[in-house]
Motif scaffolding. Structure first.
Motif, short mmCIF file in Angstrom:
data_model
loop_
_atom_site.label_atom_id
_atom_site.label_comp_id
_atom_site.label_asym_id
_atom_site.label_seq_id
_atom_site.Cartn_x
_atom_site.Cartn_y
_atom_site.Cartn_z
N ALA A 21 0.84 -1.21 0.00
CA ALA A 21 0.00 0.00 0.00
C ALA A 21 0.87 1.26 0.00
CB ALA A 21 -0.93 0.01 1.21
N HIS A 22 0.43 2.24 -0.79
CA HIS A 22 1.15 3.52 -0.80
C HIS A 22 0.78 4.34 0.43
CE1 HIS A 22 2.25 7.64 -2.00
NE2 HIS A 22 3.30 7.00 -2.53
N ASN A 23 1.70 5.22 0.82
CA ASN A 23 1.53 6.09 1.99
C ASN A 23 0.29 6.99 1.92
OD1 ASN A 23 3.83 5.38 3.53
ND2 ASN A 23 5.15 6.53 2.14
N THR A 126 12.15 7.98 -9.31
CA THR A 126 11.06 8.30 -8.39
C THR A 126 11.50 9.57 -7.65
OG1 THR A 126 11.83 7.21 -6.38
CG2 THR A 126 10.73 5.81 -7.99
N SER A 127 10.63 10.07 -6.79
CA SER A 127 11.00 11.28 -6.05
C SER A 127 12.17 10.99 -5.12
CB SER A 127 9.80 11.79 -5.26
OG SER A 127 9.36 10.80 -4.36
N SER A 128 12.38 9.72 -4.80
CA SER A 128 13.43 9.42 -3.83
C SER A 128 14.81 9.21 -4.48
CB SER A 128 12.99 8.28 -2.92
OG SER A 128 13.62 7.13 -3.15
N SER A 211 10.85 12.44 -0.85
CA SER A 211 9.75 11.50 -1.10
C SER A 211 8.92 11.31 0.18
CB SER A 211 10.33 10.15 -1.52
OG SER A 211 10.82 9.48 -0.39
N THR A 212 7.80 10.67 0.03
CA THR A 212 6.94 10.45 1.21
C THR A 212 7.71 9.65 2.28
OG1 THR A 212 5.95 8.51 0.13
CG2 THR A 212 4.79 10.59 -0.07
N GLU A 213 8.48 8.66 1.85
CA GLU A 213 9.19 7.85 2.84
C GLU A 213 10.30 8.66 3.51
OE1 GLU A 213 7.77 4.97 3.42
OE2 GLU A 213 9.14 4.53 5.06
P1 13P Z 1 6.43 9.03 -3.44
O1 13P Z 1 7.19 8.16 -4.37
O2 13P Z 1 7.26 10.07 -2.79
O3 13P Z 1 5.66 8.21 -2.43
O4 13P Z 1 5.37 9.87 -4.28
C1 13P Z 1 4.42 9.29 -5.10
C2 13P Z 1 3.42 10.25 -5.50
O5 13P Z 1 2.53 9.92 -6.25
C3 13P Z 1 3.49 11.60 -4.99
O6 13P Z 1 2.38 12.32 -5.37
#
Ligand code: 13P
Ligand code: SF4
Length: 299
Positions: A21-23, A126-128, A211-213
């Motif tokens: 599951a995503h954050n 990815t954002s990370s 990133s969210t993490e």
């Molecule tokens: P993350 O990879 O940081 O969880 O971001 C995914 C996303 O969809 C941000 O909007």
């Protein structure tokens, strides 16, 4: 009478399934998942799991990425119509046409894109890991699609010029500097954390961008007790659960509506009836694998 959650747990065992599951998903989804994380963490879990079935609680590009990394596994999307609007902002054909018009240009594709677009990219990010990916391309002609804000952020962090696309996430791009300054005035002791999909003027106000993490890690390790969190409100669940005593302020209208479509009932339906199976044509699967694997190798 067996509850939805109990039935999900039973079926998970019977099918040898894992729930990712995503954050940003609803708290009840996060609580029943085996792993909750950001796009990169989820891709890593999907690539190394020994489960036969992956139930992916996230938007469609995330389930597609899991299938690209684990083509022999069954990947189920409980809500197959839960799309990321930004993923539709750069098509495979547009990338192909751009590459024809700009031979030699390396196309870096944010993972928030369809499998069909990924097939045309040179490397994903990815954002990370965007900084690492861009650093690996120093000296090259680089286009980053589709998120413009992410491209501006990566370019300013690395000092590497990047050609930009006009995509955006309405949830993050909708956050204004005025709203953030308002929160900062109300909570002057708070550490400000922002997702790189936010506007440049918002990122400039932040103490931490990631990133969210990475926000979850920052909240855990920081000696601050109060945080302004400039991303989707689903993040509140883990932040509060993992940091008792710390306070988190969000902009309440920062909601990704498609992430919120996923419910325990749709997870159960997927597990019970195999609904929402991700199927990708062989050419897309094979073509999209190279840029995703290239990204994983760089991470
Ligand atoms: P993350 O990879 O940081 O969880 O971001 C995914 C996303 O969809 C941000 O909007
Ligand atoms: Fe896409 Fe934005 Fe939702 Fe993330 S928050 S999945 S980028 S629409």
């Amino acid at each position: 009478m067996v509850s939805v959650t109990e039935r999900i747990q039973q079926l998970k065992k019977e099918r040898n399934a894992i729930i990712l599951a995503h954050n940003y998903t609803l708290s009840e989804i996060q609580d029943l998942a085996d792993f909750v994380g950001d796009s990169l963490g989820l891709s890593m879990e999907a690539s190394k799991t020994s489960a036969d079935v992956i139930v992916f609680c996230g938007v469609t590009f995330m389930g597609e990425t899991a299938k690209i990394l684990s083509p022999d596994k069954t990947v189920l999307l409980p809500e197959p119509d839960a799309h990321c609007a930004m993923a539709a902002m750069c098509t495979g054909k547009q990338i192909k046409d751009y590459k024809t018009a700009h031979p030699g240009c390396t196309v870096v594709g944010y993972v928030n894109s369809t499998a069909e677009s990924k097939k045309e990219m040179d490397v994903c990010c990815t954002s990370s890991n965007v900084i690492k990916v861009i650093e690996s391309l120093r000296g090259k002609d680089v286009l980053l699609v589709p998120d413009r804000n992410l491209g501006v952020y990566a370019s300013s962090e690395t000092g590497i010029p990047i050609k930009l696309w006009n995509g955006f996430c309405s949830v993050h791009h909708g956050i204004t500097a005025a709203q953030v300054m308002d929160l900062m005035q109300k909570y002057p002791d708070a550490l400000v954390m922002a997702h790189p999909e936010c506007r440049t003027e918002v990122l400039e106000l932040a103490d931490h961008v990631g990133s969210t993490e990475s926000m979850i890690r920052t909240a855990r390790t920081s000696d601050k007790w109060e945080f302004i969190v400039l991303t989707e409100i689903g993040m509140r669940h883990r932040l509060k659960k993992e940091n008792p005593g710390k306070t988190f302020h969000f902009l309440e209208n920062a909601v990704c509506t498609t992430m919120k479509m996923i419910s325990p009932e749709s997870v159960l339906d997927s597990l019970e009836n195999g609904t929402g199976e991700v199927t990708l044509g062989r050419d897309v699967l094979e073509g999209a694998r190279a840029p995703v694997v290239r990204m994983m190798d760089l991470t």
